[in-house]
Design an enzyme around this catalytic site. Structure first.
Site, PDB file in Angstrom:
ATOM      1  N   GLU A   1       0.770  -1.115  -0.019  1.00 33.95           N
ATOM      2  CA  GLU A   1      -0.191  -0.086  -0.064  1.00 33.95           C
ATOM      3  C   GLU A   1       0.997   1.358   0.196  1.00 33.95           C
ATOM      4  OE1 GLU A   1      -3.161  -0.155   2.796  1.00 33.95           O
ATOM      5  OE2 GLU A   1      -4.048  -1.731   1.914  1.00 33.95           O
ATOM      6  N   GLU A  17      -4.892  -8.733   0.908  1.00 31.83           N
ATOM      7  CA  GLU A  17      -5.641  -8.197   1.876  1.00 31.83           C
ATOM      8  C   GLU A  17      -7.157  -8.272   1.594  1.00 31.83           C
ATOM      9  OE1 GLU A  17      -4.612  -4.618   4.215  1.00 31.83           O
ATOM     10  OE2 GLU A  17      -2.486  -5.185   3.902  1.00 31.83           O
TER      11      GLU A  17
END
Length: 940
Positions: free
Chosen positions: A439, A514
């Protein structure tokens, strides 16, 4: 030249040299855990006086070698400091404050708390004269964070990251045949992550001794190639020479299976590397009919690497490894040993209730077993390299791992961290993928992200070409990193169109790195935003995101996706989304911070596992809600489930693949029962009963504990008169223990501000206004004489050491915040004279028998507030003009005893982590609560 040895002869030789350590030659490798008996105290981030005067010297440790000052000096007096064993996390020991870091669970440590952001550790070790000529080094598995290490006052180096292991050679600084001092200054003021990270030496520390010629740090690399029923093992070894030997050495590589049987061996003669150089050698061995490492049967082998010099073994190094194949396919997903395996994974941080980040090894196994029991087969290290013991547990228990570096970048800071992680971890068969980022929103979708990923990906392949590379991406799946990363890591369905990305990049395998971070509080079934409790029914965490069930169905239905990693397996301290203070833990876990399961565990267990499952929610204690509708759900992998309330059928329903069942049921006390059917036959029964009043406390040993463990996890709960667990109980439980110690307590409540640990509080009280008067005699009085108040002057100021008085009287003050008999007060005297006598508030005190420079101060002679100390002493004499004389009389140690261990139950449960004392055969743990029968547990 290569030589093949007779197996029986070499196996006997290995046993003799590697197992019978008492017979080892002193030149061989010794690796000793040195976690026991450290001293610890807080320093200060910027006030050098509160940091024990560190870095105040004219020459600092950075200007001249060996000038470590304050606690870094070998002779520093740390007797008043706290004694403890490692691993240690000081953050978890602190209280909570709304002013503290949201990310780190509002613990009053680190950023914003300069008095709790610096920790000093000191330990003394003896190294014998016989170790001269060996390479002596200190090995740290991880220190959070920004550590500076000193040895006998010599500065060894700094490691900024809290997740890297590091090693320092101390051979030149050793006091052979005597005492040596290890000092570590830890600065945890800076955060690396946005989650709880702890503080201190939270991983193991070792003392290593090797021959000058030895296997380098992380110096073996074992790979395998399977052909027919044979495995060709390539054993690459890096040899380092820190000596002057220039002759030949012999390298012997031996593979031993799980039964201890030698299955392959080979040797090679070569020239030793030059002084302070390394050399890489590769030998090939064959293992016939290898036992493969996989999830169900995690078979491990050991590679024993020996180095011989002039016929004598000078180093022996052992590497655990597994033989297996891995493959990603853009159409069919992931394959382990040629068999399709859907990744059923969880993301996890590294903290646990009551313990913080300083997990005992047994707790690593406990947590992996909890995940395996849920049906999980994969673990993503979020978002940093893990402790070595976690990977060892995954190897031995059969859990696939994504190993992840902390930060993306292309310079030494980033690439060296990546290199350290890969070289340390690349022999673990559990690791099937390297993750070089997560991320990184600033670069995910642009050309910078492409460039950085290309560098890190190729750099990774240069160190280990046997595993693919991934990045967890969340800001859209269109360009940038997504275009070039080998294995696409999708973070959350709500962040982009996965199918569209796949259609554009059909040759790129992918997986959900995720997904499905549902907000849920264990045992709560009605959301209460005032209390910060989220209902445990599986639901979307926000409109554009997916529930656990929705997330699993998406990935399960797409063969081209290798699998999914849910966020998270366990709750963790910090990041208390969607709330803030006083929530102190996350809500994302399938299990809470203790490992107590939320109901989502049973959904995943139904469709991830192989055993029959039937789970009914919620509990059936709803006094005051009679005749109101309650949502009743069943998680099961049965074909059908029938629900009964007080023996009345509420209907039978068919279970859809990867689904669950729901009923609306008007509450009435009694028994809610579900029956699961398979092929029309009754298979399972699940019951939720309305319970009675609390009657007794029950303690039980959790089944996931490793056998014969020194550290075990215990569950506390309250039962009614019929022995039924009360799911709404919130009693405060008091704990006592014999034969062991309690390491931590927890209950999984995301808003609990209770202590995780109950430890003595040590305050170091300075002696202020230190003054002196000259005396005309060297005789030391036994009663405190009267002295003129006009003749006091600042102690030691302008002292003429060549013309000193026969003796001096010194006077100072110290403040005590209280004066209770339960407190312990000690004066740790530092010699300011050859002989001395000490008076407290006019009363003479005598040294303790254990330490002639320690005075135990009785509360009968002390006062709350200001106290006076007098020291009458004959002066120290300088031998050389440049000698630095001690002018510090010492410190007052004020100890407030710890409260009794306790924890409030949360929705019926609390957890206690206990450790056996050495040499004790059993632990007796007792738990009591007001008005209830005490529970007792004996652990052999």
């Amino acid at each position: 030249m290569k030589t093949i040895f007779p197996k029986k002869i070499l196996f006997y030789f290995i046993l003799l040299t590697s197992i019978c350590t008492s017979a080892q030659n002193k030149s061989e490798r010794d690796l000793t855990l040195i976690d026991k008996e450290w001293r610890f105290s807080f320093g200060h981030l910027y006030d050098t006086q509160k940091d024990f005067g560190h870095a105040e010297g004219y020459f600092s440790y950075l200007t001249k070698t060996g000038f470590g000052d304050g606690p870094a000096a070998a002779g520093f007096d740390d007797r008043a400091w706290r004694k403890l064993d490692l691993p240690h996390d000081w953050a978890v020991e602190q209280s909570f404050s709304e002013k503290a870091s949201y990310s780190h669970g509002f613990k009053t440590a680190g950023k914003g708390f300069p008095e709790k952001s610096i920790g000093w550790y000191r330990k003394k070790i003896n190294i014998p004269e016989s170790d001269k000529g060996r390479i002596i080094s200190l090995k740290f598995d991880g220190v959070f964070r920004n550590s500076k290490v000193f040895f006998n006052g010599y500065f060894l180096g700094t490691e900024e990251s809290g997740y890297n292991g590091f090693e320092y050679d101390v051979s030149a600084y050793v006091n052979y045949g005597g005492e040596n001092t290890i000092v570590v200054r830890v600065d945890a003021s800076m955060e690396e992550g946005w989650f709880y990270e702890g503080a201190g030496i939270y991983r193991h520390v070792y003392l290593q001794k090797t021959s000058p010629i030895h296997v380098a740090e992380n110096g073996t690399y074992v790979t395998s190639e399977i052909k027919d029923n044979n495995a060709e093992i390539k054993a690459e070894i890096t040899i380092e020479n820190k000596g002057n030997y220039k002759g030949s050495v012999e390298i012997i590589q031996t593979i031993i299976d799980t039964s201890g049987k030698q299955v392959a061996t080979i040797s090679e003669n070569t020239t030793a590397p030059e002084f302070y150089k390394t050399a890489v050698h590769t030998l090939k061995l064959n293992v016939k009919n290898p036992l493969l490492w996989d999830i169900e049967s995690p078979n491990l082998y050991r590679l024993v690497t020996q180095i011989k010099q002039e016929g004598k073994v000078i180093d022996s190094y052992e590497t655990a490894f597994g033989i297996r194949t891995i493959k990603f396919d853009a159409e069919k997903g992931f394959f382990l040993n040629g068999k399709s395996v859907k990744l059923k994974g969880t993301n996890n941080h590294q903290d646990h209730a009551g313990i913080g980040t300083a997990l005992p090894d047994e707790l690593q196994y406990y947590r992996i077993r909890k995940l395996k029991e849920m049906g999980s087969n994969a673990y993503r290290c979020s978002h940093h390299p893990p402790t070595p013991e976690l990977l060892k547990a995954c190897d031995e228990l059969g859990m696939l791992v994504i190993d992840e570096t902390r930060l993306m970048g292309i310079n030494n800071y980033h690439l060296n961290d990546l290199k350290q992680m890969i070289e340390r971890d690349r022999n673990h068969p559990s690791i099937f993928c390297w993750s070089v980022g997560n991320e990184e929103w600033n670069i995910e979708g642009n050309i910078v992200g492409e460039r950085v990923t290309n560098v890190m990906q190729d750099f990774t392949k240069s160190i280990d070409a046997t595993r693919p590379v991934t990045v967890g991406i969340s800001s859209g799946f269109r360009s940038g990193i997504s275009s070039v990363v080998e294995i696409m890591g999708y973070n959350y369905l709500g962040n982009g169109d996965i199918d569209a990305h796949r259609n554009q990049f059909k040759q790129q395998p992918g997986m959900g790195t995720e997904e499905g971070s549902t907000f849920a509080t264990r045992g709560v079934y009605f959301t209460d935003d005032v209390k910060h409790y989220q209902s445990a029914y599986d639901k979307k965490p926000r409109p554009t995101f997916y529930s656990i069930e929705e997330g699993w169905k998406f990935y399960a239905d797409r063969p081209y996706l290798a699998g999914v990693f849910f966020w998270t397996g366990f709750d963790y301290r910090g990041e208390p989304t969607p709330y803030g203070w006083p929530s102190v833990t996350s809500y994302f876990g399938m299990m809470d911070v203790c490992g107590f399961p939320k109901d989502n565990v049973f959904y995943l267990k139904s469709w991830w596992g192989t055993e029959p499952v039937l789970h009914l929610l919620p509990h059936w204690n709803w006094s005051g809600m009679e005749d109101k509708e309650i949502d009743v759900w069943a998680y099961s992998n049965c074909d059908e489930v029938e629900l009964f309330l007080n023996k009345k059928s509420l209907g039978k329903k068919k279970m859809a693949q990867n689904g669950h069942l729901e009923w609306k049921v008007k509450y009435e006390p009694g028994t809610l029962e579900a029956i699961g059917y398979k092929n029309g036959k009754k298979m399972l029964t699940e019951v939720q009963k309305t319970t009675g009043k609390p009657e007794s406390v029950k303690l039980s040993l959790d089944k996931e504990n490793p056998s014969n463990a020194n550290v075990v996890v215990v569950t506390a709960e309250v039962m009614d008169k019929n022995g039924l667990h009360i799911p709404t109980a919130d009693n405060e439980i008091m704990f006592t223990i014999k034969g062991g110690k309690i390491l931590g307590v927890g209950n999984g409540n995301p808003t609990s501000l209770e202590n995780d640990k109950f430890i003595d509080v040590i305050d170091l009280v300075a002696i202020n206004k230190f003054e002196e008067q000259k005396l005309i005699t060297a005789n030391l009085p036994q009663e405190l004489p009267m002295f003129s108040d006009t003749e006091w002057k600042e102690a030691f100021k302008d002292r003429d050491y060549k013309n000193q008085a026969p003796s001096y009287v010194y006077r100072g003050e110290f403040d005590l915040k209280s004066n209770n008999a339960s407190n312990s007060v000690n004066f740790f005297y530092k010699k300011i004279g050859i002989d001395a006598v000490v008076f407290i508030n006019g009363n003479k005190v005598t040294p303790s028998t254990e330490d002639p420079l320690k005075y135990v101060l009785n509360s009968t002679i002390l006062k709350q507030g200001k106290n006076t100390i007098h020291i009458i002493a004959t002066p120290l004499q300088k031998e050389k003009d440049w000698d630095v004389m001690n002018t510090n009389p010492g410190v007052i140690q004020f100890v407030t005893p710890a409260e009794s261990w306790k924890r409030q139950l949360f929705n019926g449960y609390a957890q206690i982590i206990i450790q056996k004392e050495e040499g004790v055969k059993e632990i007796v743990l007792s738990a009591s609560a007001k008005g209830l029968r005490t529970g007792t547990l004996v652990v052999k």
